[in-house]
Scaffold this active site. Structure first.
Site, PDB file in Angstrom:
ATOM      1  N   HIS A 115       1.281  45.742  62.784  1.00  0.00           N
ATOM      2  CA  HIS A 115       0.755  44.959  61.669  1.00  0.00           C
ATOM      3  C   HIS A 115      -0.150  43.850  62.229  1.00  0.00           C
ATOM      4  O   HIS A 115      -0.073  43.500  63.403  1.00  0.00           O
ATOM      5  CB  HIS A 115       1.904  44.381  60.845  1.00  0.00           C
ATOM      6  CG  HIS A 115       2.596  45.423  60.017  1.00  0.00           C
ATOM      7  ND1 HIS A 115       3.927  45.394  59.709  1.00  0.00           N
ATOM      8  CD2 HIS A 115       2.095  46.553  59.428  1.00  0.00           C
ATOM      9  CE1 HIS A 115       4.231  46.444  58.960  1.00  0.00           C
ATOM     10  NE2 HIS A 115       3.144  47.164  58.785  1.00  0.00           N
ATOM     11  N   LYS A 134      -0.649  42.500  66.217  1.00  0.00           N
ATOM     12  CA  LYS A 134      -1.587  43.298  67.021  1.00  0.00           C
ATOM     13  C   LYS A 134      -1.819  42.699  68.403  1.00  0.00           C
ATOM     14  O   LYS A 134      -1.870  43.418  69.396  1.00  0.00           O
ATOM     15  CB  LYS A 134      -2.914  43.479  66.268  1.00  0.00           C
ATOM     16  CG  LYS A 134      -2.824  44.541  65.168  1.00  0.00           C
ATOM     17  CD  LYS A 134      -4.157  44.770  64.491  1.00  0.00           C
ATOM     18  CE  LYS A 134      -4.114  45.961  63.543  1.00  0.00           C
ATOM     19  NZ  LYS A 134      -3.208  45.860  62.401  1.00  0.00           N
ATOM     20  N   THR A 184      -2.584  53.984  64.153  1.00  0.00           N
ATOM     21  CA  THR A 184      -3.249  53.727  62.883  1.00  0.00           C
ATOM     22  C   THR A 184      -4.628  53.112  63.166  1.00  0.00           C
ATOM     23  O   THR A 184      -4.891  52.620  64.266  1.00  0.00           O
ATOM     24  CB  THR A 184      -2.385  52.804  62.023  1.00  0.00           C
ATOM     25  OG1 THR A 184      -1.935  51.706  62.814  1.00  0.00           O
ATOM     26  CG2 THR A 184      -1.186  53.551  61.451  1.00  0.00           C
ATOM     27  N   GLY A 185      -5.502  53.140  62.161  1.00  0.00           N
ATOM     28  CA  GLY A 185      -6.915  52.889  62.390  1.00  0.00           C
ATOM     29  C   GLY A 185      -7.276  51.609  63.101  1.00  0.00           C
ATOM     30  O   GLY A 185      -7.949  51.635  64.147  1.00  0.00           O
ATOM     31  N   THR A 186      -6.857  50.493  62.556  1.00  0.00           N
ATOM     32  CA  THR A 186      -7.273  49.217  63.143  1.00  0.00           C
ATOM     33  C   THR A 186      -6.592  48.990  64.482  1.00  0.00           C
ATOM     34  O   THR A 186      -7.216  48.530  65.449  1.00  0.00           O
ATOM     35  CB  THR A 186      -6.959  48.056  62.176  1.00  0.00           C
ATOM     36  OG1 THR A 186      -7.321  48.447  60.849  1.00  0.00           O
ATOM     37  CG2 THR A 186      -7.730  46.813  62.550  1.00  0.00           C
ATOM     38  N   THR A 187      -5.331  49.345  64.547  1.00  0.00           N
ATOM     39  CA  THR A 187      -4.608  49.241  65.821  1.00  0.00           C
ATOM     40  C   THR A 187      -5.290  50.105  66.880  1.00  0.00           C
ATOM     41  O   THR A 187      -5.508  49.663  68.019  1.00  0.00           O
ATOM     42  CB  THR A 187      -3.144  49.709  65.644  1.00  0.00           C
ATOM     43  OG1 THR A 187      -2.529  48.945  64.614  1.00  0.00           O
ATOM     44  CG2 THR A 187      -2.365  49.558  66.929  1.00  0.00           C
ATOM     45  N   SER A 191      -6.284  53.744  58.591  1.00  0.00           N
ATOM     46  CA  SER A 191      -5.589  52.462  58.595  1.00  0.00           C
ATOM     47  C   SER A 191      -4.255  52.609  57.850  1.00  0.00           C
ATOM     48  O   SER A 191      -4.152  53.409  56.903  1.00  0.00           O
ATOM     49  CB  SER A 191      -6.466  51.409  57.929  1.00  0.00           C
ATOM     50  OG  SER A 191      -5.836  50.148  58.003  1.00  0.00           O
ATOM     51  N   GLY A 192      -3.272  51.826  58.280  1.00  0.00           N
ATOM     52  CA  GLY A 192      -1.935  51.950  57.691  1.00  0.00           C
ATOM     53  C   GLY A 192      -1.932  51.921  56.168  1.00  0.00           C
ATOM     54  O   GLY A 192      -1.410  52.847  55.523  1.00  0.00           O
ATOM     55  N   ASP A 243       0.095  55.344  58.161  1.00  0.00           N
ATOM     56  CA  ASP A 243       1.547  55.459  58.413  1.00  0.00           C
ATOM     57  C   ASP A 243       2.044  56.836  57.975  1.00  0.00           C
ATOM     58  O   ASP A 243       2.882  57.458  58.642  1.00  0.00           O
ATOM     59  CB  ASP A 243       2.307  54.385  57.643  1.00  0.00           C
ATOM     60  CG  ASP A 243       2.052  52.985  58.166  1.00  0.00           C
ATOM     61  OD1 ASP A 243       1.778  52.839  59.365  1.00  0.00           O
ATOM     62  OD2 ASP A 243       2.120  52.047  57.365  1.00  0.00           O
ATOM     63  N   ASP A 301       5.478  43.228  61.289  1.00  0.00           N
ATOM     64  CA  ASP A 301       5.472  41.797  60.967  1.00  0.00           C
ATOM     65  C   ASP A 301       6.674  41.538  60.068  1.00  0.00           C
ATOM     66  O   ASP A 301       6.682  41.949  58.903  1.00  0.00           O
ATOM     67  CB  ASP A 301       4.165  41.459  60.247  1.00  0.00           C
ATOM     68  CG  ASP A 301       4.126  40.024  59.755  1.00  0.00           C
ATOM     69  OD1 ASP A 301       5.108  39.288  59.973  1.00  0.00           O
ATOM     70  OD2 ASP A 301       3.112  39.656  59.145  1.00  0.00           O
ATOM     71  N   HIS A 330       1.879  48.041  51.411  1.00  0.00           N
ATOM     72  CA  HIS A 330       2.251  49.432  51.701  1.00  0.00           C
ATOM     73  C   HIS A 330       3.631  49.503  52.354  1.00  0.00           C
ATOM     74  O   HIS A 330       3.887  50.354  53.205  1.00  0.00           O
ATOM     75  CB  HIS A 330       1.191  50.096  52.585  1.00  0.00           C
ATOM     76  CG  HIS A 330       0.980  49.419  53.916  1.00  0.00           C
ATOM     77  ND1 HIS A 330       0.619  48.104  54.038  1.00  0.00           N
ATOM     78  CD2 HIS A 330       1.076  49.891  55.181  1.00  0.00           C
ATOM     79  CE1 HIS A 330       0.505  47.798  55.322  1.00  0.00           C
ATOM     80  NE2 HIS A 330       0.790  48.866  56.029  1.00  0.00           N
ATOM     81  N   ASP A 341       5.260  52.835  52.577  1.00  0.00           N
ATOM     82  CA  ASP A 341       4.783  53.735  53.640  1.00  0.00           C
ATOM     83  C   ASP A 341       5.468  53.408  54.966  1.00  0.00           C
ATOM     84  O   ASP A 341       5.827  54.302  55.737  1.00  0.00           O
ATOM     85  CB  ASP A 341       3.264  53.601  53.820  1.00  0.00           C
ATOM     86  CG  ASP A 341       2.479  53.984  52.585  1.00  0.00           C
ATOM     87  OD1 ASP A 341       2.811  53.491  51.497  1.00  0.00           O
ATOM     88  OD2 ASP A 341       1.525  54.772  52.710  1.00  0.00           O
TER      89      ASP A 341
HETATM   90  O1  LIG Z   1      -0.594  48.664  58.451  1.00  0.00           O
HETATM   91  C1  LIG Z   1      -0.297  49.208  59.481  1.00  0.00           C
HETATM   92  C2  LIG Z   1       1.019  49.833  59.638  1.00  0.00           C
HETATM   93  O2  LIG Z   1       1.800  49.764  58.477  1.00  0.00           O
HETATM   94  C3  LIG Z   1      -1.218  49.265  60.608  1.00  0.00           C
HETATM   95  O3  LIG Z   1      -2.461  49.732  60.189  1.00  0.00           O
HETATM   96  P1  LIG Z   1      -3.752  49.307  60.989  1.00  0.00           P
HETATM   97  O4  LIG Z   1      -3.539  49.663  62.426  1.00  0.00           O
HETATM   98  O5  LIG Z   1      -4.877  50.084  60.397  1.00  0.00           O
HETATM   99  O6  LIG Z   1      -3.893  47.807  60.783  1.00  0.00           O
END
Ligand SMILES: O=C(CO)COP(=O)(O)O
Length: 128
Positions: A13, A17, A39-42, A60-61, A66, A86, A93, A96
């Site tokens: 989250h 990160k 996940t996308g941003t990570t 992205s999550g 997820d 977090d 979400h 998820d």
């Molecule tokens: O929200 C997330 C996992 O629940 C992480 O997603 P991102 O890596 O896209 O921020």
């Protein structure tokens, strides 16, 4: 460690990160041997920090990432989940996140939500 590369999911989250990037930096030797899904941003952050890692960045999550990792678990295409959540913020979400962690338990996959738990997980994966 078994013969084929370990398939590891890395997710964090937003508030966690930086912690995941730092944690990954301390485990590059092991992670370079892994097939990583993120996940996308990570995934974007990890690729920027560590270009040598083999990372597939999913959605992205909040947009389904997820759930994509959950699908990999259900298809027996994942060996471990490192997901720095977090614990102090509500998530739109959340369902998820819960679904992903539930499937990790259903399939008895190692799952770590914090750096020290992830240390233990990686040690266990590397030493059988
Ligand atoms: O929200 C997330 C996992 O629940 C992480 O997603 P991102 O890596 O896209 O921020």
């Amino acid at each position: 460690m078994h013969g084929s590369p370990l398939r590891v999911a890395l997710v964090a989250h937003d508030a966690r990160k930086d912690a995941l990037i730092e944690w990954a930096g301390g485990h590059l030797d092991a992670l370079e041997q892994c097939e990583i899904s993120a996940t996308g941003t990570t995934g974007g952050r990890l690729k920027g920090a560590y270009p040598k890692l083999n990372i597939t960045a999913l959605k992205s999550g909040p947009l389904g990432g997820d759930q994509q990792i959950g699908a990999l678990i259900a298809e027996d295409r994942m060996d471990a989940i490192i997901f720095f959540i977090d614990p102090l913020s509500p998530m739109p979400h959340d369902v998820d996140v819960k679904a992903l962690t539930r499937l990790a338990v259903v399939y008895d996959l190692p799952l770590a939500h914090s750096p020290r738990a992830a240390d233990v997980l990686m040690w266990g994966l590397r030493h059988g």
